[in-house]
Design an enzyme around this catalytic site. Structure first.
Site, mmCIF file in Angstrom:
data_model
loop_
_atom_site.group_PDB
_atom_site.id
_atom_site.type_symbol
_atom_site.label_atom_id
_atom_site.label_comp_id
_atom_site.label_asym_id
_atom_site.label_seq_id
_atom_site.Cartn_x
_atom_site.Cartn_y
_atom_site.Cartn_z
ATOM 1 N N HIS A 280 20.195 -7.431 -20.883
ATOM 2 C CA HIS A 280 20.311 -6.018 -20.492
ATOM 3 C C HIS A 280 21.730 -5.504 -20.696
ATOM 4 O O HIS A 280 21.932 -4.347 -21.064
ATOM 5 C CB HIS A 280 19.906 -5.815 -19.029
ATOM 6 C CG HIS A 280 18.434 -5.710 -18.811
ATOM 7 N ND1 HIS A 280 17.671 -4.683 -19.309
ATOM 8 C CD2 HIS A 280 17.581 -6.516 -18.147
ATOM 9 C CE1 HIS A 280 16.412 -4.850 -18.961
ATOM 10 N NE2 HIS A 280 16.324 -5.968 -18.249
ATOM 11 N N HIS B 262 17.831 -13.172 -19.450
ATOM 12 C CA HIS B 262 17.143 -11.875 -19.414
ATOM 13 C C HIS B 262 18.093 -10.779 -18.923
ATOM 14 O O HIS B 262 18.191 -9.711 -19.532
ATOM 15 C CB HIS B 262 15.912 -11.988 -18.509
ATOM 16 C CG HIS B 262 15.122 -10.728 -18.378
ATOM 17 N ND1 HIS B 262 13.876 -10.580 -18.933
ATOM 18 C CD2 HIS B 262 15.392 -9.548 -17.754
ATOM 19 C CE1 HIS B 262 13.414 -9.364 -18.651
ATOM 20 N NE2 HIS B 262 14.315 -8.726 -17.930
ATOM 21 N N GLU B 263 18.797 -11.046 -17.822
ATOM 22 C CA GLU B 263 19.692 -10.023 -17.254
ATOM 23 C C GLU B 263 20.908 -9.782 -18.143
ATOM 24 O O GLU B 263 21.340 -8.643 -18.319
ATOM 25 C CB GLU B 263 20.117 -10.394 -15.838
ATOM 26 C CG GLU B 263 18.969 -10.507 -14.846
ATOM 27 C CD GLU B 263 17.964 -9.363 -14.892
ATOM 28 O OE1 GLU B 263 18.360 -8.194 -15.142
ATOM 29 O OE2 GLU B 263 16.759 -9.622 -14.693
ATOM 30 N N LEU C 184 11.408 -5.104 -14.635
ATOM 31 C CA LEU C 184 11.273 -3.902 -13.816
ATOM 32 C C LEU C 184 11.467 -2.626 -14.633
ATOM 33 O O LEU C 184 10.919 -1.580 -14.283
ATOM 34 C CB LEU C 184 12.281 -3.935 -12.657
ATOM 35 C CG LEU C 184 12.078 -5.057 -11.635
ATOM 36 C CD1 LEU C 184 13.207 -5.055 -10.616
ATOM 37 C CD2 LEU C 184 10.729 -4.937 -10.952
ATOM 38 N N GLN D 66 19.991 -1.168 -15.552
ATOM 39 C CA GLN D 66 18.640 -0.860 -15.089
ATOM 40 C C GLN D 66 18.631 0.164 -13.953
ATOM 41 O O GLN D 66 17.587 0.734 -13.647
ATOM 42 C CB GLN D 66 17.925 -2.128 -14.629
ATOM 43 C CG GLN D 66 17.619 -3.089 -15.760
ATOM 44 C CD GLN D 66 16.905 -4.308 -15.236
ATOM 45 O OE1 GLN D 66 17.544 -5.285 -14.856
ATOM 46 N NE2 GLN D 66 15.579 -4.246 -15.215
#
Length: 167
Positions: free
Chosen positions: A138, A134-135, A93, A50
């Site tokens: 990524h 969620h992370e 984000l 991110q």
């Protein structure tokens, strides 16, 4: 240092991140910058892709930017098992102005390393389990839009196209 957050459709968000071979000073500095960036943007989780770095590194703090009391930083995190189901509303984000209900496991076991190279083995449920999933998504090149219907994704993609034309 606060870093810039990559937003959809940046290609770094769609790539599988590389394992961190060695926990160097560069990795520790990136983790520190990620924590600062996460808090500055009112986030509770951030993955290295991110901020444009395709490394398997995440920061999570479900106490939020106000409290900053439950920080977890994981290098090379892996989900070992998942149990149950839960549906929660999530935002990201890297996908500004978008929220959607997402199906996830209710409980997970995650392994990885801390910034000193020590093994981490943790079980999580509730918001922490959701945030870890969620992370870690990524790190696999998966974003929140990959969990929603094609219609919702298409509508968001059109909105992003309009924003890009306005810039």
């Amino acid at each position: 240092m606060t870093l810039s957050i990559c937003t959809y459709p940046d290609p770094v968000l769609a790539r599988r991140a590389e394992p961190v071979a060695e926990i160097s000073e560069e990795v520790r500095q990136l983790a520190s910058d990620m924590v600062e960036t996460m808090y500055a943007n009112q986030g509770i989780g951030l993955a290295a892709p991110q901020v444009g770095k395709s490394w398997r590194l995440i920061t999570v703090d479900i106490s939020g930017p106000e409290n900053q009391t439950e920080l977890v930083t994981l290098v090379n995190p892996e989900i070992q098992w998942r149990d149950g189901e839960t549906e929660t509303e999530e935002g990201c984000l890297s996908v500004p102005e978008f929220r959607s209900k997402v199906q996830r496991a209710a409980k997970v076991r995650v392994t990885g390393q801390d910034l000193d190279g020590n093994a981490v083995d943790m079980e999580a449920d509730g918001l922490l389990a959701v945030c870890l999933q969620h992370e870690i998504d990524h790190l696999e090149g998966t974003i929140i839009l990959d969990h929603v219907s094609r219609l919702k994704r298409s509508m968001y993609t059109k909105k992003v196209s309009k924003w890009q034309k306005q810039d």
